[in-house]
Design a protein around this motif. Structure first.
Motif, short mmCIF file in Angstrom:
data_model
loop_
_atom_site.label_atom_id
_atom_site.label_comp_id
_atom_site.label_asym_id
_atom_site.label_seq_id
_atom_site.Cartn_x
_atom_site.Cartn_y
_atom_site.Cartn_z
N PRO A 325 44.19 20.12 32.74
CA PRO A 325 44.84 21.08 31.85
C PRO A 325 44.83 22.50 32.42
O PRO A 325 44.01 22.84 33.27
CB PRO A 325 44.02 21.00 30.57
N THR A 326 45.73 23.29 31.91
CA THR A 326 45.79 24.71 32.23
C THR A 326 44.55 25.40 31.67
O THR A 326 44.14 25.10 30.55
CB THR A 326 47.06 25.30 31.61
N THR A 327 43.97 26.29 32.45
CA THR A 327 42.80 27.04 31.99
C THR A 327 42.98 28.53 32.24
O THR A 327 43.75 28.93 33.11
CB THR A 327 41.51 26.60 32.73
N GLY A 328 42.24 29.31 31.49
CA GLY A 328 42.05 30.71 31.85
C GLY A 328 40.75 30.78 32.63
O GLY A 328 39.78 30.12 32.27
N LEU A 329 40.74 31.51 33.72
CA LEU A 329 39.51 31.62 34.52
C LEU A 329 39.08 33.08 34.63
O LEU A 329 39.92 33.97 34.82
CB LEU A 329 39.73 31.06 35.93
N VAL A 330 37.78 33.28 34.49
CA VAL A 330 37.19 34.58 34.79
C VAL A 330 36.14 34.31 35.87
O VAL A 330 35.18 33.57 35.63
CB VAL A 330 36.56 35.22 33.54
N LEU A 331 36.39 34.83 37.06
CA LEU A 331 35.57 34.50 38.23
C LEU A 331 34.83 35.74 38.73
O LEU A 331 35.40 36.84 38.77
CB LEU A 331 36.45 33.96 39.37
N ASN A 332 33.58 35.53 39.12
CA ASN A 332 32.83 36.62 39.76
C ASN A 332 32.99 36.48 41.27
O ASN A 332 32.65 35.44 41.84
CB ASN A 332 31.36 36.57 39.37
N VAL A 333 33.53 37.51 41.87
CA VAL A 333 33.79 37.50 43.31
C VAL A 333 32.73 38.36 43.97
O VAL A 333 32.69 39.58 43.75
CB VAL A 333 35.21 38.03 43.61
N ASP A 334 31.87 37.72 44.73
CA ASP A 334 30.78 38.43 45.39
C ASP A 334 31.21 38.74 46.82
O ASP A 334 31.40 37.84 47.64
CB ASP A 334 29.52 37.56 45.36
N LEU A 335 31.33 40.01 47.14
CA LEU A 335 31.81 40.42 48.47
C LEU A 335 30.65 40.61 49.45
O LEU A 335 30.87 40.82 50.65
CB LEU A 335 32.63 41.70 48.38
N ALA A 336 29.41 40.54 48.94
CA ALA A 336 28.25 40.64 49.83
C ALA A 336 28.02 39.32 50.54
O ALA A 336 27.84 39.28 51.77
CB ALA A 336 27.01 41.06 49.04
N ASN A 337 28.04 38.20 49.79
CA ASN A 337 27.86 36.89 50.46
C ASN A 337 29.15 36.06 50.45
O ASN A 337 29.10 34.88 50.78
CB ASN A 337 26.67 36.13 49.85
N MET A 338 30.27 36.68 50.11
CA MET A 338 31.59 36.03 50.12
C MET A 338 31.57 34.69 49.37
O MET A 338 31.95 33.64 49.92
CB MET A 338 32.12 35.86 51.55
#
Ligand SMILES: *[C@@H]1O[C@H](CO)[C@@H](O)[C@H](O)[C@H]1NC(C)=O
Ligand SMILES: *[C@@H]1O[C@H](CO)[C@@H](O)[C@H](O)[C@H]1NC(C)=O
Ligand SMILES: *[C@@H]1O[C@H](CO)[C@@H](O)[C@H](O)[C@H]1NC(C)=O
Ligand SMILES: *[C@@H]1O[C@H](CO)[C@@H](O)[C@H](O)[C@H]1NC(C)=O
Ligand SMILES: *[C@@H]1O[C@H](CO)[C@@H](O)[C@H](O)[C@H]1NC(C)=O
Ligand SMILES: *[C@@H]1O[C@H](CO)[C@@H](O)[C@H](O)[C@H]1NC(C)=O
Ligand SMILES: *[C@@H]1O[C@H](CO)[C@@H](O)[C@H](O)[C@H]1NC(C)=O
Ligand SMILES: *[C@@H]1O[C@H](CO)[C@@H](O)[C@H](O)[C@H]1NC(C)=O
Ligand SMILES: *[C@@H]1O[C@H](CO)[C@@H](O)[C@H](O)[C@H]1NC(C)=O
Ligand SMILES: *[C@@H]1O[C@H](CO)[C@@H](O)[C@H](O)[C@H]1NC(C)=O
Length: 504
Positions: A325-338
């Protein structure tokens, strides 16, 4: 091939029987009609969970449906009453933004093609609905059928930045060597451009084309099968499908739907990083972070070592198949450890929605932990999820995949139109019925009906006072010893505007 498209479009063909079912269901859907305005907007089915408190605001949609009325920019209240309907036209991205510190209503309007993009302009209206700016783009572009357009802004994005510019997407038809993806060496494709336009002057201040960055974004990254497309100008291969742009600290965040990826660009247009929904690209994807065919990527809480990304994960691309199914996503993007970790997934597995195209995920109160509002694009559905992920409010305005709205939002909005209220009187068995409306007005609650012997003295006596009843309110006058009536809209004791004096 390039036909005008209102609903069945965005590159995904539905089966003939499904189309027939949808056409039948669409013809039975109820529409409003009014005495005071020529509008026939769809009726909204609204569900609000008992004991819940949806966030304040109105619903903003641009419904589209073939062959029926109600294709325009629209605002509805949470009871399903129409608040505003704009001109009859195909619109997209009807929403409230901030320009020069003030709230404005913005929407795209123009011609939509069956491949799911278009050519048009962006209208910017102030809180009286006066069009204060019209953003347009004149560039040497080629269309599938070789037409010359007044403006080449595509429907997908019209985002105002903090610097009072607008970011817009644009699709050009161009020739390219498509052998690497199984097409002809002299093939035809849609190029993905975006432009930053200074709103006050309508001057382009930045432009970008994915084709200029084939070293970092090769055509082979596309998940869009070329099939029989790419053979002619009228049927170009849609390699990228650019659909959202946002200004970020170091440049721009660009969503390319057909690459299942968001690209963070430097101000010089080169790629700083790519986040892909299947391979991760420059990131390790944690559980629950996969996405595909996405829309509406938005950056929150940007810092040097990370940010939060919200998006509409279409996931399944075929409404006939039981895809995820279609979802809404809220993602944490960590740029220190990619690495990318899932912060929230917005979905009701008990009543899943499969949106093959379009859609948006709006963080309502600007925080990542508050309510989330989703417009389901190809499906005429709006949903509000609470902080615990439960659906507390939903609205539908037609059968799935028959009606659509590119995006659907909830915003607070206070508007007092520059035009006067509309009044129509009709004789009835009870006396005289007075119908009153004020398209777009948000903050009135009462109508006073005055009457008098002449046009200039139409306000001689107060005949009756009635509370506002949705878009159009009716008052019945039994003893009409007057020749003219006039309606006055009030907010509490505050008189806002009078209609013209109407003869009985
Ligand atoms: C080109 O295509 C658009 C969209 O389908 C249509 O509105 C227009 O009439 C076409 N023009 C010509 C010259 O075929
Ligand atoms: C839309 O509504 C108007 C006013 O009721 C009517 O005249 C017109 O025929 C309708 N158009 C369609 C396409 O149904
Ligand atoms: C659009 O594509 C045509 C070739 O089909 C090309 O001549 C033109 O320069 C392109 N426009 C832009 C702005 O890149
Ligand atoms: C097209 O690209 C392929 C590599 O994908 C190359 O071998 C071929 O020579 C190119 N053709 C032309 C006409 O440039
Ligand atoms: C673009 O800008 C980035 C960041 O400033 C820089 O590292 C990169 O070398 C630049 N690329 C080009 C082609 O100028
Ligand atoms: C999801 O992402 C993981 C990690 O990158 C990858 O191995 C997997 O194939 C992806 N699954 C889908 C369905 O895209
Ligand atoms: C990266 O750091 C985050 C905390 O910021 C942590 O949750 C995550 O597990 C780390 N990922 C990897 C692959 O180390
Ligand atoms: C209502 O009826 C009166 C007299 O019967 C007539 O003069 C008037 O024109 C009618 N008004 C409307 C709005 O039909
Ligand atoms: C009634 O209408 C007249 C003429 O249109 C206007 O001058 C007057 O102020 C109005 N009176 C009220 C109480 O609104
Ligand atoms: C009309 O009748 C009402 C009572 O029914 C009265 O209050 C009002 O003054 C009358 N108006 C005129 C203009 O005669």
């Amino acid at each position: 091939m390039a036909r005008l498209c209102r609903s069945f479009c965005f590159g995904f063909l539905l089966s003939a029987s499904l189309l027939l079912d949808q056409a039948l269901a669409a013809s039975n859907w109820p529409f409003w009609s009014y005495v005071t305005a020529p509008f026939e907007p769809p009726k909204l089915n609204i569900f609000t969970a008992a004991g819940s408190t949806p966030d304040p605001g109105y619903f903003f949609i641009g419904p589209r449906a073939d062959g029926v009325n109600g294709t325009a920019a629209m605002i509805f209240d949470q009871a399903g009453n129409l608040v505003y309907q704009g001109p009859d036209e195909v619109t997209a991205n009807v929403n409230v933004q901030t320009l020069f510190g003030k709230p404005v209503l913005t929407y795209w309007a123009g011609t939509m093609f069956s491949l799911g993009y278009g050519y048009g302009q962006v209208h910017i209206l102030d809180d009286t609905y006066k069009e204060i700016y019209t953003v347009s783009l004149q560039v040497p572009f080629v269309t599938p059928n070789g037409t010359t357009e007044a403006s080449y802004i595509d429907l997908h994005e019209s985002k105002i930045t903090d610097r009072n510019t607008m970011l817009v997407t644009a699709y050009n038809v161009t020739q390219a060597n498509l052998t690497a993806v199984g097409g002809p060496a002299d093939g035809w494709m849609l190029a993905a451009h975006f432009y930053e336009i200074d709103i006050a002057t309508n001057q382009v201040v930045f432009s970008w084309s994915a084709l200029d960055h084939q070293d970092q974004i090769p055509l082979t990254m596309s998940h869009q099968a070329i099939g029989t497309t790419g053979q002619s100008q009228s049927d170009p291969w849609d390699a990228y499908h650019i659909n959202s742009i946002e200004a970020v600290e170091d440049g721009y965040l660009v969503s390319l739907r057909h690459l299942w990826s968001g690209f963070y660009l430097y101000k010089n247009g080169t790629v700083k990083w790519q986040l892909s929904g299947d391979t991760g690209a420059d990131f390790d994807l944690g559980p629950g972070c996969n996405f595909s065919w996405q829309h509406h990527m938005r950056v929150h809480n940007e810092q040097s070592d990370g940010l939060t990304l919200s998006l509409f994960n279409n996931a399944g691309a075929n409404p006939d198949a039981q895809q995820p199914p279609t979802t809404g996503l809220v993602l944490n993007v960590d740029l220190a450890n990619m690495s990318v970790t899932n912060f929230r997934t917005l979905v009701d597995y008990g009543d899943p929605i499969y949106s093959s195209s379009q859609g948006d995920t709006q963080l309502l109160d600007g925080t990542t932990t508050g309510h989330v509002f989703m417009g389901y694009g190809a499906n005429p559905v709006l949903r509000e999820y609470d902080s615990n992920g439960y659906v507390i409010q939903s609205a539908t305005w037609g059968p799935n995949n028959a009606f659509a709205s590119y995006r659907g939002f909830k915003y607070e909005w206070h508007a007092t139109p520059f035009w006067d209220p509309a009044v129509v009187v009709t004789n009835s068995s009870d006396g005289v019925d007075v119908y009153m409306s004020w398209n777009g007005a948000t903050d009135y609650d009462t109508w006073d009906v005055y009457g008098g012997p002449t046009q200039t003295r139409a306000n001689a006596s107060l005949l009756t006072t009635v509370p506002r009843n949705g878009f159009e309110t009716k008052a019945t006058l039994t003893a009409q010893n007057v020749s003219y009536v006039q309606a006055v809209a009030r907010s509490g004791n505050n008189v806002l505007r009078a209609s013209a004096a109407i003869p009985l």
